[in-house]
Design a protein around this motif. Structure first.
Motif, mmCIF file in Angstrom:
data_model
loop_
_atom_site.group_PDB
_atom_site.id
_atom_site.type_symbol
_atom_site.label_atom_id
_atom_site.label_comp_id
_atom_site.label_asym_id
_atom_site.label_seq_id
_atom_site.Cartn_x
_atom_site.Cartn_y
_atom_site.Cartn_z
ATOM 1 N N PRO A 1 26.102 -10.304 -87.024
ATOM 2 C CA PRO A 1 26.192 -9.087 -86.851
ATOM 3 C C PRO A 1 26.661 -8.619 -88.391
ATOM 4 N N SER B 1 31.539 0.288 -83.240
ATOM 5 C CA SER B 1 30.721 -1.012 -83.080
ATOM 6 C C SER B 1 31.225 -2.108 -84.061
ATOM 7 N N VAL B 2 31.532 -1.722 -85.173
ATOM 8 C CA VAL B 2 32.130 -2.704 -86.128
ATOM 9 C C VAL B 2 33.566 -3.367 -85.536
ATOM 10 N N TRP C 1 32.916 -5.532 -82.925
ATOM 11 C CA TRP C 1 32.729 -6.908 -83.238
ATOM 12 C C TRP C 1 33.890 -7.681 -83.682
ATOM 13 N N SER D 1 35.978 -8.646 -80.796
ATOM 14 C CA SER D 1 35.294 -10.045 -80.300
ATOM 15 C C SER D 1 35.461 -11.461 -80.915
ATOM 16 N N VAL E 1 28.815 -15.208 -84.451
ATOM 17 C CA VAL E 1 29.309 -14.129 -84.115
ATOM 18 C C VAL E 1 29.695 -13.320 -85.049
ATOM 19 N N TYR F 1 23.650 -7.724 -89.818
ATOM 20 C CA TYR F 1 23.031 -6.529 -89.313
ATOM 21 C C TYR F 1 23.860 -5.196 -90.000
ATOM 22 N N PHE F 2 25.139 -5.336 -89.834
ATOM 23 C CA PHE F 2 25.959 -4.064 -90.125
ATOM 24 C C PHE F 2 25.629 -3.795 -91.807
ATOM 25 N N CYS G 1 35.461 -8.682 -94.937
ATOM 26 C CA CYS G 1 34.425 -9.389 -93.975
ATOM 27 C C CYS G 1 34.078 -10.677 -94.528
#
Length: 341
Positions: A107, A7-8, A11, A14, A103, A110-111, A125
């Motif tokens: 996230p 999922s990371v 992300w 994206s 975006v 959230y992560f 990040c």
């Protein structure tokens, strides 16, 4: 790739796609001379374009106060419909920037809460978030230079804005690759890694000069290849536009174009050197695929550059040339990662 990282990775990739889209729209904005249509910047109030005729007219009246209209478009029978066209591209460019911010940030939080990020990835990040914020500042810093006296943005600021977008994209891709390939590569080949690093620097220099060419509209002159005008390798105009050789090579249209068109040979050459040097080593599939893709992409980009010049930078070719630069940088980043990690 570890399952918990999927999922990371999605992300981050994206984010890469959105950064790519933003630079493409930025290219259209530049090639359609739309970048100075929005004369102010507000984080919230200009999220959407004007919604009534009165608000459109107010925005157009504000635009008329600035040099691009007063020195250029006032003479071109420039009407509200024309203004709406250029406004759209600048607004869309900024809108994508806002989407990118959401975006990346939402996230990320959230992560963090779900503890899906290890400490090294968290640090990377945070760097990405800082780079995104700085890129937004560079965008306004660039636009501001065209709203004072000169009805065009500084080619230095435009190139800085463009190049930093490429760097942000490359770093985002690098962070994603760290997660896609979590195991250390036991086949690191240091001599090839060194060449790949030089190739990356050369490519970034070429991107910087691509920004100079775009900012100065230097692709509209000397539309010949392989020689410049009058059948000369170095046209005399390279030396006479500015007061010194250095200024000619960074501020003169002919000088900037000469560097960009000539340095392209060096970029092709160093990538070919990497390719032929790699034949002496046993490569993994990912390393071999990266280098082979790099060679294909650099030749496509070289040909696109030639045709973009020969046809005096039509919108389609100019845009495709910029898009291909993204693919080339992607291949360069991937190749260097596979030779390094």
């Amino acid at each position: 790739m570890k399952k918990e990282n999927k999922s990371v990775i999605i992300w981050l990739l994206s984010g890469c796609v959105l950064l790519f889209l933003m630079v493409v729209v930025g290219g259209i904005t530049r090639l359609t001379n739309s970048g100075l249509s929005m004369t102010d910047w507000h984080l919230v109030t200009d999220t959407f374009p004007p919604l009534t005729d009165a608000k459109w007219q107010a925005a157009f009246d504000e635009y008329k106060k600035f040099p691009e209209y007063q020195k250029i478009n006032i003479h071109n029978d420039f009407q509200l419909a024309d203004y709406k066209f250029i406004y759209f591209w600048e607004w869309f460019h900024r809108f994508i920037g806002r989407i990118i911010g959401l975006v990346f940030f939402v996230p990320f939080v959230y992560f963090l809460i779900r503890k899906k990020l290890d400490t090294p990835t968290i640090k990377k990040c945070i760097v990405l978030l800082a780079m995104g914020a700085f890129q937004g500042f560079l965008g306004w810093f660039m636009v501001r230079s065209g709203l004072i006296d000169n009805p065009d943005v500084s080619h230095f600021r435009l190139s800085l804005h463009l190049t930093f977008a490429f760097i942000t994209f490359a770093y985002t891709l690098w962070v994603a690759l760290d997660l896609i390939y979590p195991e250390r590569n036991i086949n690191k080949i240091l001599p090839l890694r060194k060449i790949a690093r030089y190739a990356l620097v050369a490519l970034l220099i070429q991107i910087i000069y691509g920004g100079f060419v775009a900012g100065l509209n230097a692709g509209l002159i000397h539309n010949h290849w392989p020689l410049m005008s009058d059948g000369e390798f170095i046209h005399e105009s390279v030396f006479i536009e500015q007061s010194s050789l250095i200024k000619n090579l960074i501020e003169g249209k002919s000088g900037v174009q000469f560097v960009h068109r000539t340095f392209a040979y060096f970029v092709v050459g160093i990538i070919l050197f990497l390719f032929f040097k790699s034949k002496k080593y046993t490569l993994t599939n990912t390393q071999s695929n990266g280098i082979n893709t790099l060679v294909v992409f650099v030749f496509i980009q070289f040909l696109l550059g030639v045709f973009t010049l020969l046809y005096s930078v039509p919108l389609a070719l100019g845009l495709i040339h910029q898009i291909m630069a993204f693919f080339l940088l992607s291949a360069m980043t991937y190749t260097l990662h596979r030779l390094s990690k």
